[in-house]
Design a protein around this motif. Structure first.
Motif, mmCIF file in Angstrom:
data_model
loop_
_atom_site.group_PDB
_atom_site.id
_atom_site.type_symbol
_atom_site.label_atom_id
_atom_site.label_comp_id
_atom_site.label_asym_id
_atom_site.label_seq_id
_atom_site.Cartn_x
_atom_site.Cartn_y
_atom_site.Cartn_z
ATOM 1 N N GLY A 52 0.760 -0.971 0.259
ATOM 2 C CA GLY A 52 -0.115 -0.085 0.176
ATOM 3 C C GLY A 52 0.845 1.218 -0.037
ATOM 4 N N GLN A 53 1.979 1.310 0.773
ATOM 5 C CA GLN A 53 2.765 2.443 0.679
ATOM 6 C C GLN A 53 3.577 2.582 -0.733
ATOM 7 N N ALA A 54 3.832 1.559 -1.278
ATOM 8 C CA ALA A 54 4.543 1.383 -2.532
ATOM 9 C C ALA A 54 3.499 2.027 -3.491
ATOM 10 N N VAL A 55 2.269 1.590 -3.707
ATOM 11 C CA VAL A 55 1.246 2.198 -4.418
ATOM 12 C C VAL A 55 1.075 3.727 -4.112
ATOM 13 N N LEU A 56 1.094 4.215 -2.775
ATOM 14 C CA LEU A 56 0.831 5.665 -2.634
ATOM 15 C C LEU A 56 2.020 6.419 -3.312
ATOM 16 N N HIS A 57 3.099 5.738 -3.112
ATOM 17 C CA HIS A 57 4.226 6.415 -3.535
ATOM 18 C C HIS A 57 4.137 6.490 -4.980
ATOM 19 N N LEU A 58 3.817 5.597 -5.640
ATOM 20 C CA LEU A 58 3.861 5.630 -7.095
ATOM 21 C C LEU A 58 2.553 6.692 -7.613
ATOM 22 N N VAL A 59 1.404 6.632 -6.945
ATOM 23 C CA VAL A 59 0.445 7.447 -7.371
ATOM 24 C C VAL A 59 0.955 9.114 -7.104
ATOM 25 N N GLY A 60 1.952 9.218 -5.973
ATOM 26 C CA GLY A 60 2.307 10.524 -5.651
ATOM 27 C C GLY A 60 3.075 11.053 -6.938
ATOM 28 N N VAL A 61 4.044 10.058 -7.306
ATOM 29 C CA VAL A 61 4.972 10.581 -8.244
ATOM 30 C C VAL A 61 4.272 10.747 -9.577
ATOM 31 N N ALA A 62 3.130 9.977 -9.933
ATOM 32 C CA ALA A 62 2.351 10.393 -11.117
ATOM 33 C C ALA A 62 1.767 11.412 -10.844
ATOM 34 N N ALA A 63 1.256 12.116 -9.828
ATOM 35 C CA ALA A 63 0.434 13.303 -9.622
ATOM 36 C C ALA A 63 1.538 14.510 -9.873
ATOM 37 N N ASP A 64 2.829 14.046 -9.218
ATOM 38 C CA ASP A 64 3.787 15.119 -9.523
ATOM 39 C C ASP A 64 4.243 15.518 -10.823
ATOM 40 N N ALA A 65 4.046 14.318 -11.614
ATOM 41 C CA ALA A 65 4.348 14.274 -13.148
ATOM 42 C C ALA A 65 3.484 15.175 -13.934
ATOM 43 N N THR A 66 2.223 15.129 -13.545
ATOM 44 C CA THR A 66 1.238 15.921 -14.147
ATOM 45 C C THR A 66 1.182 17.297 -14.146
ATOM 46 N N HIS A 67 1.646 17.644 -13.144
ATOM 47 C CA HIS A 67 1.931 19.221 -12.621
ATOM 48 C C HIS A 67 2.739 19.929 -13.468
#
Length: 66
Positions: free
Chosen positions: A51-66
């Motif tokens: 779950g922490q890995a998924v959270l990190h991946l979602v955070g990286v994806a969100a940062d990449a879209t900004h």
């Protein structure tokens, strides 16, 4: 030999089986139950390393879209 089943694995199997059904045959209560079980699964898995890995991946994806 003793086997143990994690609650999150059991819930993931239930969600998988429920989502494989046709959407036309679902009632409103059935859809609500699926959403609640998916939300419960998310809460159960959030504290695990996966779950922490998924959270990190979602955070990286969100940062990449900004």
């Amino acid at each position: 030999m003793q086997y143990t089943v994690s609650a999150s694995v059991f819930l993931a199997i239930i969600i998988f089986v429920r989502l494989r059904r046709r959407t036309e045959s679902r009632s409103r209560v059935d859809e609500t139950l699926t959403v609640l079980s998916a939300a419960t699964f998310g809460i159960l898995i959030a504290t695990t390393p996966l779950g922490q890995a998924v959270l990190h991946l979602v955070g990286v994806a969100a940062d990449a879209t900004h």
